[in-house]
Motif scaffolding. Structure first.
Motif, mmCIF file in Angstrom:
data_model
loop_
_atom_site.group_PDB
_atom_site.id
_atom_site.type_symbol
_atom_site.label_atom_id
_atom_site.label_comp_id
_atom_site.label_asym_id
_atom_site.label_seq_id
_atom_site.Cartn_x
_atom_site.Cartn_y
_atom_site.Cartn_z
ATOM 1 N N ILE A 187 -9.651 -4.085 1.068
ATOM 2 C CA ILE A 187 -9.416 -3.203 2.205
ATOM 3 C C ILE A 187 -10.551 -2.202 2.277
ATOM 4 O O ILE A 187 -10.890 -1.543 1.287
ATOM 5 C CB ILE A 187 -8.059 -2.449 2.057
ATOM 6 N N GLU A 188 -11.165 -2.092 3.437
ATOM 7 C CA GLU A 188 -12.277 -1.140 3.601
ATOM 8 C C GLU A 188 -11.728 0.195 4.086
ATOM 9 O O GLU A 188 -10.779 0.260 4.847
ATOM 10 C CB GLU A 188 -13.284 -1.698 4.614
ATOM 11 N N ASP A 189 -12.369 1.256 3.595
ATOM 12 C CA ASP A 189 -11.947 2.615 4.012
ATOM 13 C C ASP A 189 -12.233 2.836 5.489
ATOM 14 O O ASP A 189 -13.232 2.404 6.000
ATOM 15 C CB ASP A 189 -12.674 3.684 3.183
ATOM 16 N N SER A 241 0.827 -1.214 0.000
ATOM 17 C CA SER A 241 0.000 0.000 0.000
ATOM 18 C C SER A 241 0.861 1.264 0.000
ATOM 19 O O SER A 241 0.480 2.285 -0.557
ATOM 20 C CB SER A 241 -0.937 0.012 1.214
ATOM 21 N N LYS A 292 -7.467 -1.063 -3.187
ATOM 22 C CA LYS A 292 -8.337 -1.404 -2.057
ATOM 23 C C LYS A 292 -9.367 -2.463 -2.443
ATOM 24 O O LYS A 292 -9.685 -3.340 -1.649
ATOM 25 C CB LYS A 292 -9.033 -0.141 -1.523
ATOM 26 N N ASN A 348 -5.169 3.778 -6.010
ATOM 27 C CA ASN A 348 -5.556 3.483 -4.631
ATOM 28 C C ASN A 348 -6.906 2.777 -4.561
ATOM 29 O O ASN A 348 -7.100 1.834 -3.782
ATOM 30 C CB ASN A 348 -5.610 4.799 -3.844
ATOM 31 N N LYS A 349 -7.856 3.234 -5.384
ATOM 32 C CA LYS A 349 -9.214 2.671 -5.401
ATOM 33 C C LYS A 349 -9.168 1.199 -5.822
ATOM 34 O O LYS A 349 -9.728 0.323 -5.157
ATOM 35 C CB LYS A 349 -10.073 3.488 -6.366
#
Length: 353
Positions: free
Chosen positions: A351-353, A316, A346, A342-343
């Motif tokens: 990966i959750e915000d 990341s 994830k 990045n979007k």
């Protein structure tokens, strides 16, 4: 005697650990120093944001290297890939090799440099009359085992940028003239910088830089004042500043050396490699350079943190730097800020915000 004294006189360099902000640029430079095979870094940002200062600072931070004495290529005494032909012949003949320690070479490429100045020249007349290959080394020879910095790389002739990128990728420079050919090692970390207002680099050339760091002018007034004060203070009393940061500089130097030694044993799991390639595929990145660079940078980041296994956290931190400049298809488009990378990262890594 005067020449010797001048040789020992160095202009003070702003300490790397004293540089405020610009985390993307600092991280990209450190990872490229840990693993030069990442392929260099392109730094794009506003004028006066400390690009040159930071690059000189990383070169000054690095430990000294051992080279064969009086060798124009900074040859290594035992690594064949970092050794000029004369040194190879001397070793084969059992001659004693003398070495010396030097600071890591940091070569500035002037904007108006010619191909001869960059690659070196062969003196044909001398070669024909005396029967020897008379080679005058260029900047690529001087940069071997060091850093080559090209400011305003987007204003450089495309042909020269191609030569630099070829040498950086292969680790060798070949000069051919009138049937005479000279080849010498040219393994260096290529660092380019530029201002987007003066035009972008062509996508074909941009793609060949391993990483792309963006730097912005600091907006916070308090931070701006701090940067100005620190720079002014350094200019007034450089020796005091260098002394104050000596222990931090040494700690970072030790960390980089430890990472270089740990790097060969760092493991990147198969499932993470699959996901990295899925991100590249979904972003429609041309070729496989994006996958390779991301894998290398993730390993270098793990080594930098003193670990021998790559985690999602490592990926990341570096994936935007490795991929954002590979997304463009239209030369008129500007570089993605990293949001798109990045979007997708994830989504793929769940990966959750």
């Amino acid at each position: 005697m005067v020449t010797e004294n001048l040789k020992n006189f160095d202009s003070p360099v702003f300490p790397f650990t004293a540089i405020v902000g610009q985390e993307e640029m600092k991280l990209a430079l450190q990872l490229n120093v840990i693993d030069p095979k990442i392929g260099g870094v392109m730094i794009m940002g506003d004028r006066g944001t400390g690009k040159s200062t930071t690059i000189r600072a990383i070169a000054d931070l690095l430990p000294e290297i051992e080279i064969v004495k009086d060798d124009p290529f900074n040859s290594h005494k035992s690594d064949l890939d970092l050794m000029g032909n004369e040194v190879k012949v001397a070793i084969q003949n059992g001659e004693e090799i003398q070495t010396e320690l030097i600071k890591i070479p940091m070569i500035d490429l002037p904007l108006g440099a010619t191909e001869d100045r960059v690659c070196g020249t062969i003196d044909i007349e001398k070669a024909l009359t005396e029967g020897i290959k008379a080679f005058e080394p260029g900047l690529l020879a001087k940069a071997n085992r060091g850093l080559l910095y090209v400011d305003e790389v987007n204003l450089l002739d495309d042909h020269l940028v191609d030569i630099l990128l070829d040498s950086a990728a292969s680790g060798w420079n070949t000069v051919e003239r009138e049937g005479i050919s000279i080849r010498h090692p040219a393994r260096f970390v290529l660092v380019g910088s530029g201002n987007p207002e003066e035009g972008e680099l062509r996508p074909q050339l941009l793609d060949r830089f391993g990483m792309h760091a963006e730097i912005r002018t600091v907006k916070d007034p308090t931070l701006r004042v701090k940067v100005v004060e620190e720079r002014t203070s350094f200019d007034q009393t450089p020796s005091v500043w260098i002394e104050n940061y000596a222990s931090e500089q040494q700690n970072l130097r030790d960390k980089i050396i430890a990472a270089q030694q740990l790097l060969p044993s760092v493991d990147l799991g198969y499932d993470l490699r699959i996901k990295i390639s899925e991100v590249c595929s979904r972003l429609d990145v041309d070729g496989l350079r994006g996958d390779i660079v991301t894998n290398r940078a993730a390993k270098a980041h793990a080594a930098y943190d003193g670990r021998d296994t790559v985690t999602i956290e490592d990926i990341s931190k570096i994936i935007t730097l490795c991929l954002r400049h590979r997304l463009r298809k239209d030369p008129l488009e500007s570089i993605d800020s990293g949001d798109k990378v990045n979007k997708i990262f994830k989504e793929v890594f769940e990966i959750e915000d």
